[in-house]
Design a protein around this motif. Structure first.
Motif, PDB file in Angstrom:
ATOM      1  N   TYR A 266       8.344  11.727   0.016  1.00 47.74           N
ATOM      2  CA  TYR A 266       8.670  11.815  -1.403  1.00 47.74           C
ATOM      3  C   TYR A 266       7.584  11.161  -2.260  1.00 47.74           C
ATOM      4  O   TYR A 266       7.120  11.727  -3.227  1.00 47.74           O
ATOM      5  CB  TYR A 266       9.986  11.092  -1.707  1.00 47.74           C
ATOM      6  N   PHE A 267       7.248   9.918  -1.918  1.00 48.74           N
ATOM      7  CA  PHE A 267       6.374   9.134  -2.789  1.00 48.74           C
ATOM      8  C   PHE A 267       5.580   8.136  -1.978  1.00 48.74           C
ATOM      9  O   PHE A 267       5.917   7.824  -0.828  1.00 48.74           O
ATOM     10  CB  PHE A 267       7.203   8.395  -3.854  1.00 48.74           C
ATOM     11  N   VAL A 268       4.539   7.603  -2.600  1.00 52.39           N
ATOM     12  CA  VAL A 268       3.822   6.423  -2.101  1.00 52.39           C
ATOM     13  C   VAL A 268       3.785   5.431  -3.246  1.00 52.39           C
ATOM     14  O   VAL A 268       3.409   5.773  -4.376  1.00 52.39           O
ATOM     15  CB  VAL A 268       2.391   6.771  -1.649  1.00 52.39           C
ATOM     16  N   THR A 273       3.536   1.354  -9.225  1.00 52.54           N
ATOM     17  CA  THR A 273       3.423   2.786  -9.512  1.00 52.54           C
ATOM     18  C   THR A 273       3.905   3.628  -8.336  1.00 52.54           C
ATOM     19  O   THR A 273       3.511   3.391  -7.191  1.00 52.54           O
ATOM     20  CB  THR A 273       1.964   3.157  -9.839  1.00 52.54           C
ATOM     21  N   TYR A 274       4.743   4.602  -8.650  1.00 53.67           N
ATOM     22  CA  TYR A 274       5.199   5.573  -7.655  1.00 53.67           C
ATOM     23  C   TYR A 274       4.349   6.838  -7.792  1.00 53.67           C
ATOM     24  O   TYR A 274       4.360   7.486  -8.843  1.00 53.67           O
ATOM     25  CB  TYR A 274       6.668   5.931  -7.866  1.00 53.67           C
ATOM     26  N   HIS A 275       3.621   7.174  -6.749  1.00 53.34           N
ATOM     27  CA  HIS A 275       2.816   8.383  -6.746  1.00 53.34           C
ATOM     28  C   HIS A 275       3.640   9.512  -6.121  1.00 53.34           C
ATOM     29  O   HIS A 275       4.101   9.398  -4.985  1.00 53.34           O
ATOM     30  CB  HIS A 275       1.525   8.169  -5.950  1.00 53.34           C
ATOM     31  N   ASP A 276       3.795  10.590  -6.873  1.00 51.51           N
ATOM     32  CA  ASP A 276       4.576  11.731  -6.406  1.00 51.51           C
ATOM     33  C   ASP A 276       3.747  12.522  -5.398  1.00 51.51           C
ATOM     34  O   ASP A 276       2.766  13.180  -5.750  1.00 51.51           O
ATOM     35  CB  ASP A 276       4.938  12.610  -7.599  1.00 51.51           C
ATOM     36  N   PHE A 282       3.256  12.304   6.082  1.00 49.24           N
ATOM     37  CA  PHE A 282       2.973  10.898   6.350  1.00 49.24           C
ATOM     38  C   PHE A 282       1.848  10.768   7.359  1.00 49.24           C
ATOM     39  O   PHE A 282       1.076   9.807   7.315  1.00 49.24           O
ATOM     40  CB  PHE A 282       4.222  10.177   6.861  1.00 49.24           C
ATOM     41  N   ARG A 283       1.744  11.737   8.244  1.00 50.01           N
ATOM     42  CA  ARG A 283       0.651  11.678   9.225  1.00 50.01           C
ATOM     43  C   ARG A 283      -0.712  11.689   8.530  1.00 50.01           C
ATOM     44  O   ARG A 283      -1.652  11.030   8.983  1.00 50.01           O
ATOM     45  CB  ARG A 283       0.762  12.841  10.203  1.00 50.01           C
ATOM     46  N   ASP A 284      -0.827  12.431   7.412  1.00 51.54           N
ATOM     47  CA  ASP A 284      -2.088  12.447   6.671  1.00 51.54           C
ATOM     48  C   ASP A 284      -2.379  11.075   6.062  1.00 51.54           C
ATOM     49  O   ASP A 284      -3.512  10.598   6.093  1.00 51.54           O
ATOM     50  CB  ASP A 284      -2.044  13.498   5.569  1.00 51.54           C
ATOM     51  N   LEU A 285      -1.344  10.431   5.505  1.00 51.69           N
ATOM     52  CA  LEU A 285      -1.537   9.087   4.957  1.00 51.69           C
ATOM     53  C   LEU A 285      -1.899   8.119   6.067  1.00 51.69           C
ATOM     54  O   LEU A 285      -2.785   7.267   5.923  1.00 51.69           O
ATOM     55  CB  LEU A 285      -0.258   8.636   4.248  1.00 51.69           C
ATOM     56  N   PHE A 286      -1.224   8.250   7.182  1.00 48.71           N
ATOM     57  CA  PHE A 286      -1.465   7.397   8.352  1.00 48.71           C
ATOM     58  C   PHE A 286      -2.918   7.521   8.832  1.00 48.71           C
ATOM     59  O   PHE A 286      -3.544   6.535   9.225  1.00 48.71           O
ATOM     60  CB  PHE A 286      -0.481   7.817   9.453  1.00 48.71           C
ATOM     61  N   ALA A 287      -3.465   8.738   8.747  1.00 48.76           N
ATOM     62  CA  ALA A 287      -4.833   8.981   9.208  1.00 48.76           C
ATOM     63  C   ALA A 287      -5.877   8.732   8.125  1.00 48.76           C
ATOM     64  O   ALA A 287      -7.080   8.889   8.377  1.00 48.76           O
ATOM     65  CB  ALA A 287      -4.951  10.413   9.705  1.00 48.76           C
ATOM     66  N   ARG A 300       2.730  -1.111   6.005  1.00 47.94           N
ATOM     67  CA  ARG A 300       4.095  -1.308   6.496  1.00 47.94           C
ATOM     68  C   ARG A 300       5.131  -0.919   5.448  1.00 47.94           C
ATOM     69  O   ARG A 300       6.189  -0.375   5.785  1.00 47.94           O
ATOM     70  CB  ARG A 300       4.282  -2.770   6.920  1.00 47.94           C
ATOM     71  N   SER A 301       4.859  -1.212   4.183  1.00 54.05           N
ATOM     72  CA  SER A 301       5.834  -0.852   3.158  1.00 54.05           C
ATOM     73  C   SER A 301       5.918   0.664   2.994  1.00 54.05           C
ATOM     74  O   SER A 301       6.994   1.196   2.722  1.00 54.05           O
ATOM     75  CB  SER A 301       5.505  -1.515   1.823  1.00 54.05           C
ATOM     76  N   ASP A 302       4.797   1.367   3.167  1.00 60.28           N
ATOM     77  CA  ASP A 302       4.858   2.832   3.127  1.00 60.28           C
ATOM     78  C   ASP A 302       5.813   3.356   4.202  1.00 60.28           C
ATOM     79  O   ASP A 302       6.604   4.270   3.960  1.00 60.28           O
ATOM     80  CB  ASP A 302       3.470   3.442   3.349  1.00 60.28           C
TER      81      ASP A 302
END
Length: 456
Positions: A266-268, A273-276, A282-287, A300-302
């Motif tokens: 949903y968001f980061v 600030t909440y980024h839509d 999540f795998r893309d953010l993780f990488a 960790r909060s993500d």
């Protein structure tokens, strides 16, 4: 819904996600239960919904409770959006349509849960009465349309509101018009988690049936006994439902993590600030290759925030959340916690519950889940009625609570908290069916009497 967390520690490996869940393991003597419930506020003078702003709005209600309880405000920008008990660990939060939620502290006994819930209800009623506000004990808003329902000023809810219609037809009803009760339970090990998760997923529709309490929508019967549960069947099936992979050989923390990794985000949240990023991976953010957040890596909060946006019938975080029941009155709320505590916190009861459900296959479990919102205790699985299964499950739970042997000041053990549920199952008539009888009888085809008779 969960309170978003802030922990900027970077995540370097998938194993850290697994370890995050495993860190919830606790020895039996440290097991606790945390009861959460939501309730719909309304103005008692005219049964209209309560907006956030205004001298008698949700904000004023929060500020009055802050003064009464001494709990600390939870802020989003200039808006108080909840309260935190920084000593006991409980919290008050707002659901998207103004549903007022108590997230109870982790407590040892059901007696403590009953006292905590009763105290909160007393506080909410006292402050509410000053503003002409009451609270419904129904699992769904019975009168107002979605357009008439207020919207709370929380950024994550704006993101979800935009995304929900893309993935299901009823997600906005889930957000804005339903109210639930759930209990959060601990586990000792991965094997203990697996056993508890399998039992509780299988029996979650039975809990839905026992506690069915949402038969009205838009001022009339909606054709269901638990419309709240039916709504979840078409909210977002990528992140909800009966998660059948739980019953596969080899299931454990890693398999659950892999499922959550593949649930769209949903968001980061970065600082305030909440980024839509709704629908992204999540795998893309993780990488470190998220197209909307170049250069950002998962923290960790993500992960904690993302795992709070999956909505299976039982959710695994660093504890297990039983998510299948409509809210009701005080006895209803505590009975839900009693049902699961007796089953999951006593080894013999847990073994007995597994014997009840272990022969059910995925199709049978899914069909029960589909039938219960309309049929409740009359639904069937493997040749038995939900009422019969519920009777057996309650007997196991009662025996488990007896063996726990936690006594209150009057010398009673925890089994008396099950009485509400046992009476429903013995009669075969859910609270929803009793409401429908009133609607078609003394209420004269109106839901307005609910605003007098079914309130906290």
């Amino acid at each position: 819904m969960a309170r978003d967390v802030s922990d900027t520690t970077p995540i370097g490996a998938r194993s850290e996600l697994v370890d995050w869940i495993a860190s919830g393991e606790k020895p039996r003597e440290a097991w606790r239960l945390g009861t959460e419930h939501e309730k719909i506020p309304f103005y008692t003078a005219d049964t209209t919904p309560v907006p956030y702003d205004g001298g008698r709005g949700i904000r004023a209600l929060l500020e009055g409770l802050q003064e009464r309880t001494g709990w600390a405000p939870i802020m989003e920008g200039d808006h108080p959006i909840g309260l935190a008990d920084e000593v006991g660990g409980g919290a008050i939060s707002l659901e998207p349509g103004g549903q007022f939620e108590l997230s109870g502290a982790p407590l040892e006994t059901l007696h403590e849960t009953a006292r905590e819930t009763a105290q909160h209800i007393a506080d909410a009623k006292a402050v509410g009465e000053e503003h002409g506000i009451g609270f419904l004990t129904l699992g769904m808003s019975p009168l107002w349309t979605r357009a008439e329902t207020p919207v709370m000023p929380k950024a994550r809810y704006r993101i979800m509101t935009d995304y929900m219609p893309k993935v299901g037809s009823l997600g906005l009803d889930m957000m804005y018009r339903t109210s639930t009760v759930q209990v959060n339970m601990d586990y000792a090990s991965e094997a203990d988690m697996v056993k508890k998760l399998r039992v509780s997923i299988a029996l979650q529709p039975i809990a839905t049936a026992i506690f069915a309490n949402s038969p009205f929508t838009d001022g009339r019967p909606n054709g269901y006994l638990s419309m709240r549960s039916q709504i979840w069947r078409d909210t977002d099936n990528n992140r909800a439902g009966m998660i059948p992979f739980v019953f596969e050989d080899g299931f454990g923390y890693e398999r659950y993590v892999d499922w959550v990794l593949d649930v769209p985000m949903y968001f980061v949240k970065r600082d305030s600030t909440y980024h839509d990023v709704a629908g992204s991976s999540f795998r893309d953010l993780f990488a470190g290759r998220h197209p909307q957040l170049p250069g950002e890596h998962a923290t960790r909060s993500d992960w904690a925030n993302h795992i709070s946006t999956v909505f299976p019938e039982v959710r695994l975080k660093r504890y297990l959340e039983m998510r299948g029941a409509d809210v009701g009155n005080l006895e209803h709320i505590v009975a839900l916690s009693a049902f699961w505590t007796g089953l999951l916190y006593d080894e013999a009861a847990l073994d007995g519950a597994w014997e009840l459900v272990k022969h059910w296959n995925a199709d049978e479990r899914e069909q029960l889940r589909a039938d219960v919102p309309k049929q409740a205790l009359k639904a069937r699985i493997a040749g038995r009625s939900a009422q019969d299964v519920a009777r057996d499950a309650l007997a196991l739970s009662r025996a488990g609570l007896q063996r726990r042997a936690h006594l209150d000041e009057a010398g009673r053990d925890e089994t008396h908290h099950l009485t509400y549920a046992e009476e429903i199952v013995a009669s075969g008539r859910t609270q929803a069916e009793r409401l429908l009888e009133l609607y078609h009888g003394s209420w004269g085809g109106s839901v307005l009497p609910a605003f007098r008779e079914y309130v906290f």
